[in-house]
Design a protein around this motif. Structure first.
Motif, short mmCIF file in Angstrom:
data_model
loop_
_atom_site.label_atom_id
_atom_site.label_comp_id
_atom_site.label_asym_id
_atom_site.label_seq_id
_atom_site.Cartn_x
_atom_site.Cartn_y
_atom_site.Cartn_z
N ASP A 29 1.13 -1.15 0.18
CA ASP A 29 -0.15 0.09 -0.17
C ASP A 29 1.21 1.83 0.10
O ASP A 29 0.81 2.74 -0.49
CB ASP A 29 -0.81 -0.07 1.37
N VAL A 30 2.31 1.45 0.57
CA VAL A 30 2.34 1.93 0.25
C VAL A 30 3.51 2.00 -0.37
O VAL A 30 3.55 3.67 -1.07
CB VAL A 30 4.07 2.45 1.25
N LEU A 31 3.64 1.69 -1.24
CA LEU A 31 4.15 1.51 -2.98
C LEU A 31 3.37 2.02 -3.38
O LEU A 31 3.30 2.83 -4.68
CB LEU A 31 4.77 0.03 -3.21
N ARG A 32 2.25 1.72 -3.18
CA ARG A 32 0.83 2.21 -3.99
C ARG A 32 0.68 3.78 -4.46
O ARG A 32 0.09 4.63 -5.35
CB ARG A 32 -0.78 1.36 -4.42
N HIS A 33 1.07 4.02 -3.01
CA HIS A 33 0.70 5.87 -2.31
C HIS A 33 2.29 6.64 -3.11
O HIS A 33 1.89 8.02 -2.20
CB HIS A 33 0.20 5.94 -1.91
N THR A 60 11.52 8.79 1.19
CA THR A 60 10.54 9.45 0.86
C THR A 60 9.86 10.25 1.64
O THR A 60 8.83 11.58 1.78
CB THR A 60 9.79 9.45 -0.54
N ARG A 61 9.35 9.81 2.68
CA ARG A 61 7.97 9.79 3.79
C ARG A 61 9.09 9.70 5.87
O ARG A 61 9.75 9.02 5.40
CB ARG A 61 7.15 8.67 3.83
N PRO A 62 8.08 10.86 6.36
CA PRO A 62 8.69 11.07 7.62
C PRO A 62 8.18 9.60 8.21
O PRO A 62 7.40 9.07 7.76
CB PRO A 62 8.08 11.83 8.29
N LEU A 63 9.01 9.15 9.39
CA LEU A 63 8.54 7.98 9.77
C LEU A 63 7.73 7.93 10.35
O LEU A 63 6.82 7.01 10.83
CB LEU A 63 9.91 8.13 11.39
N GLY A 64 7.08 9.26 11.25
CA GLY A 64 5.82 8.88 11.89
C GLY A 64 4.72 7.96 11.27
O GLY A 64 3.99 8.08 11.72
#
Length: 203
Positions: A12-16, A114-118
């Protein structure tokens, strides 16, 4: 991953729009919920990153370290001057290392993600809240550790409902872990290492 739920989170992370590092961290955090015997923020490990464009491999050593209070006599019983029995030292709290997992995820996210850990912890928090279906492997792992788990009220309450391992096919929820992930997502890893979570472990 070894778990369909964690794999679904990573996909899901990859798809988004996330990259492989983002997906790996989100999936690993979810494994901390569904595979707590081999994953989670209470332990450590290694992160291996391959940069295909540069054809380089980088690694982060995130294994646990001894606490600042550790000395050369840490595992010696002062009552008799002999080493503690292994089983006693293992569950006494003395054998707890300072976990490296969160620091590893934070470093990887900053360097290559590319995303914050939170943001990457929130899907795992949702899984912990909603729960996952217990399979035979999970139940057996709980059964193998039932004697140790039974020594701690909170652990027993979570993993030994009614005094026995959860039945295959039941849903196991972990709202405390969900709250922990959300707190770290809001306040950063300092909440774990230096803040309220770390303080609670010492209380």
């Amino acid at each position: 991953t070894v778990d369909a739920t964690a794999t679904a989170v990573g996909l899901d992370v990859l798809r988004h729009g996330g990259n492989a590092v983002d997906a790996a961290i989100a999936a690993a955090a979810t494994l901390g919920v569904t595979e707590p015997f081999s994953a989670g923020v209470g332990g450590g490990g290694f992160f291996v990153y391959y940069d295909a464009k540069r054809r380089t491999v980088s690694t982060i050593d995130g294994r646990e370290t001894g606490p600042a209070s550790m000395t050369s006599t840490y595992f010696i019983d002062p009552a008799d001057g002999l080493p503690y029995d292994f089983a006693e030292a293992r569950v006494s709290g003395l054998s707890t290392g300072v976990p490296g997992t969160l620091a590893t995820w934070q470093a990887a996210a900053r360097m290559w993600g590319t995303r914050p850990l939170g943001d990457l912890l929130r899907p795992a928090a949702a899984v912990a809240d909603q729960g996952f279906v217990v399979d035979a492997t999970f139940r057996q792992q709980v059964a193998d550790n039932a004697a140790a788990f039974g020594q701690f009220d909170a652990t027993g309450e979570l993993y030994l409902p009614g005094g026995a391992p959860p039945a295959v096919g039941t849903v196991l929820r972990n709202p405390d872990l969900a709250d922990t992930y959300r707190l770290i997502a809001r306040e950063g890893t300092g909440a774990f290492y230096d803040g309220s979570i770390g303080a609670a472990k010492l209380a």
